[in-house]
Write a protein that holds these residues in place. Structure first.
Motif, PDB file in Angstrom:
ATOM      1  N   UNK A   1     -67.399  92.643 -41.260  1.00 59.88           N
ATOM      2  CA  UNK A   1     -67.359  93.042 -42.564  1.00 59.88           C
ATOM      3  C   UNK A   1     -67.337  94.778 -42.389  1.00 59.88           C
ATOM      4  N   UNK A   2     -65.832  95.084 -42.303  1.00 63.82           N
ATOM      5  CA  UNK A   2     -65.769  96.560 -42.051  1.00 63.82           C
ATOM      6  C   UNK A   2     -64.620  97.132 -43.192  1.00 63.82           C
ATOM      7  N   UNK A   3     -64.778  98.486 -43.328  1.00 61.75           N
ATOM      8  CA  UNK A   3     -63.611  99.013 -43.958  1.00 61.75           C
ATOM      9  C   UNK A   3     -62.582  99.096 -43.253  1.00 61.75           C
ATOM     10  N   UNK A   4     -61.331  98.818 -43.750  1.00 59.74           N
ATOM     11  CA  UNK A   4     -60.070  98.591 -42.796  1.00 59.74           C
ATOM     12  C   UNK A   4     -59.465 100.017 -42.757  1.00 59.74           C
ATOM     13  N   UNK A   5     -58.965 100.467 -41.496  1.00 60.06           N
ATOM     14  CA  UNK A   5     -58.141 101.712 -41.489  1.00 60.06           C
ATOM     15  C   UNK A   5     -57.331 101.387 -40.204  1.00 60.06           C
TER      16      UNK A   5
ATOM     17  N   UNK B   1     -59.818  90.554 -36.100  1.00 60.63           N
ATOM     18  CA  UNK B   1     -59.151  90.843 -35.076  1.00 60.63           C
ATOM     19  C   UNK B   1     -59.396  89.815 -33.663  1.00 60.63           C
ATOM     20  N   UNK B   2     -58.807  90.256 -32.505  1.00 61.19           N
ATOM     21  CA  UNK B   2     -58.936  89.226 -31.476  1.00 61.19           C
ATOM     22  C   UNK B   2     -59.794  89.841 -30.326  1.00 61.19           C
TER      23      UNK B   2
ATOM     24  N   UNK C   1     -55.511  96.474 -26.459  1.00 61.28           N
ATOM     25  CA  UNK C   1     -54.516  96.238 -25.275  1.00 61.28           C
ATOM     26  C   UNK C   1     -53.184  96.579 -26.000  1.00 61.28           C
ATOM     27  N   UNK C   2     -52.858  95.854 -27.026  1.00 61.36           N
ATOM     28  CA  UNK C   2     -51.631  95.886 -27.335  1.00 61.36           C
ATOM     29  C   UNK C   2     -51.064  97.212 -28.123  1.00 61.36           C
ATOM     30  N   UNK C   3     -52.095  97.816 -28.683  1.00 63.98           N
ATOM     31  CA  UNK C   3     -51.819  98.939 -29.338  1.00 63.98           C
ATOM     32  C   UNK C   3     -51.732 100.216 -28.184  1.00 63.98           C
ATOM     33  N   UNK C   4     -52.473 100.193 -27.052  1.00 67.36           N
ATOM     34  CA  UNK C   4     -52.079 100.940 -26.135  1.00 67.36           C
ATOM     35  C   UNK C   4     -51.148 100.859 -25.286  1.00 67.36           C
TER      36      UNK C   4
ATOM     37  N   UNK D   1     -51.181 101.509 -35.579  1.00 67.65           N
ATOM     38  CA  UNK D   1     -52.130 101.158 -36.689  1.00 67.65           C
ATOM     39  C   UNK D   1     -52.273  99.557 -36.508  1.00 67.65           C
ATOM     40  N   UNK D   2     -53.294  99.244 -36.296  1.00 70.60           N
ATOM     41  CA  UNK D   2     -53.716  98.017 -36.214  1.00 70.60           C
ATOM     42  C   UNK D   2     -53.430  96.861 -37.404  1.00 70.60           C
ATOM     43  N   UNK D   3     -53.031  97.498 -38.507  1.00 69.83           N
ATOM     44  CA  UNK D   3     -52.754  96.672 -39.633  1.00 69.83           C
ATOM     45  C   UNK D   3     -51.425  96.012 -39.627  1.00 69.83           C
TER      46      UNK D   3
END
Ligand code: PHE
Length: 336
Positions: free
Chosen positions: A190-194, A201-202, A307-310, A316-318
């Motif tokens: 339950x988090x603010x999305x940025x 997420x996984x 891992x994917x982003x790096x 951006x995770x979105x």
């Protein structure tokens, strides 16, 4: 009669037309058949001569018809082939193919790495009870550490699992040691999305339990994973941390030399530690036996999106969950 027939057969241009001519000569009421019928009126000697002659005519006529039939069939085939000919030099029509999502591919890569180390891949459930998500992991309701996991609560008191760790308790409840498992799956906060936080997420959880497991086994295992993900030059670094279900606890970072950019850096990937004795105690309570008393083990958890982003420079995770084909298509082919 042969010459007469030839004059008709030669110009015939279709099989039905040829068939008509054939009937005219060789059919039941055909010209040749009529001649054959007259044989009975002849004397035996004449009949022999005339009969032989008619037979020769018959054989010759049949040959004429057979040849013509073959010729017409071949012509028909040639015409068909010509009309259906395919120009293989024309550009083809490319059709759209699907592909696996980048996150699925990373989960598959991780599963392959861990299977190579003797791990089983298992899955848990996304809706969990407070017992497995928290209490059995040594996080009772009064524990301040619960604040580490901003939780989506369902109206019936259950939760969307905030991590894959509940499968630690579930697996130990159901199976006896020794074992090694990894658990990939969706988790919720339950988090603010940025750009670096999503409500969904996984994670990939790891758990190894046996009699003589040590923290260096944990480090060696994570190092194998790091090399599998980021190449042979990768390594792992621990940093002291805190989780209620591990003691000691360590966050781990992996070293990555990026061949594309020539840059090398340390990247925080997840948390880990030795399974807390209290977790084994909780499992003994769930099982109503002492199979896990005195066991040792390590556990770790890491974020797949990270891992994917790096590794692929996703800023951006979105992007992972917007289903924008312009993004997804970039990760369809060979990724190396
Ligand atoms: N479950 C922890 C988290 O989500 C990560 C973790 C897993 C830490 C296993 C230690 C051992 O933050």
């Amino acid at each position: 009669m042969i010459n007469e027939a030839k004059l008709e057969i030669t110009p015939a241009s279709s099989l039905p037309e040829l068939q008509e001519i054939k009937v005219k000569y060789l059919g039941k009421k055909g010209l040749l058949t009529a001649e054959l019928k007259t044989l009975g009126n002849l004397s035996p000697d004449d009949r022999k001569i005339r009969g032989a002659a008619l037979n020769m005519i018959k054989t010759e006529l049949e040959a004429l018809f057979d040849n013509k039939e073959l010729e017409l069939k071949n012509a028909a085939l040639e015409a068909k082939l010509a009309s259906e000919s395919l120009d293989v030099t024309l550009p083809g029509t490319a059709f759209q193919t699907g592909g696996f999502h980048l996150l699925t591919r990373i989960i598959d890569d991780l599963a392959t790495i861990y299977k190579g180390l003797g791990y089983q891949v298992v899955q848990g459930q996304e809706v969990e009870t407070e017992l497995y998500n928290f209490d059995a992991l040594n996080i009772p309701s009064w524990h301040p550490a619960r604040d580490l996991w901003d939780t989506f609560w369902l109206t019936d008191g259950r939760v969307l699992r905030t991590h894959t760790s509940p499968m630690q308790a579930r697996f130990m409840e159901a199976f006896e040691p020794p074992f090694r498992i990894v658990v990939p799956g969706k988790t919720y906060r339950f988090e603010a999305v940025d750009a670096t936080h999503e409500a969904m997420f996984h994670q990939l959880e790891g758990l190894a339990v046996g009699k003589n497991i040590t923290m260096s086994d944990l480090k060696g295992t994570l190092e194998e994973m790091a090399k599998g993900l980021f190449g042979e030059t990768s390594k792992v670094r621990f940093q002291p941390s805190y989780y209620p279900f591990t003691e000691p606890s360590a966050d781990f970072a992996v070293y990555w030399e990026n061949k594309r950019t020539g840059q090398a850096k340390w990247l925080e990937l997840g948390g880990s530690g030795m399974v807390h004795p209290r977790v084994f105690e909780e499992v003994c309570k769930l099982r109503k036996d002492e199979v896990y008393a005195g066991q040792r083990g390590f556990a770790f958890g890491l974020g797949i999106e990270r891992v994917a982003m790096i590794k692929y420079g996703v800023p951006d995770i979105r992007y992972f969950f917007q289903n924008d084909l312009r993004v997804l298509k970039q990760f369809r082919g060979n990724l190396e």
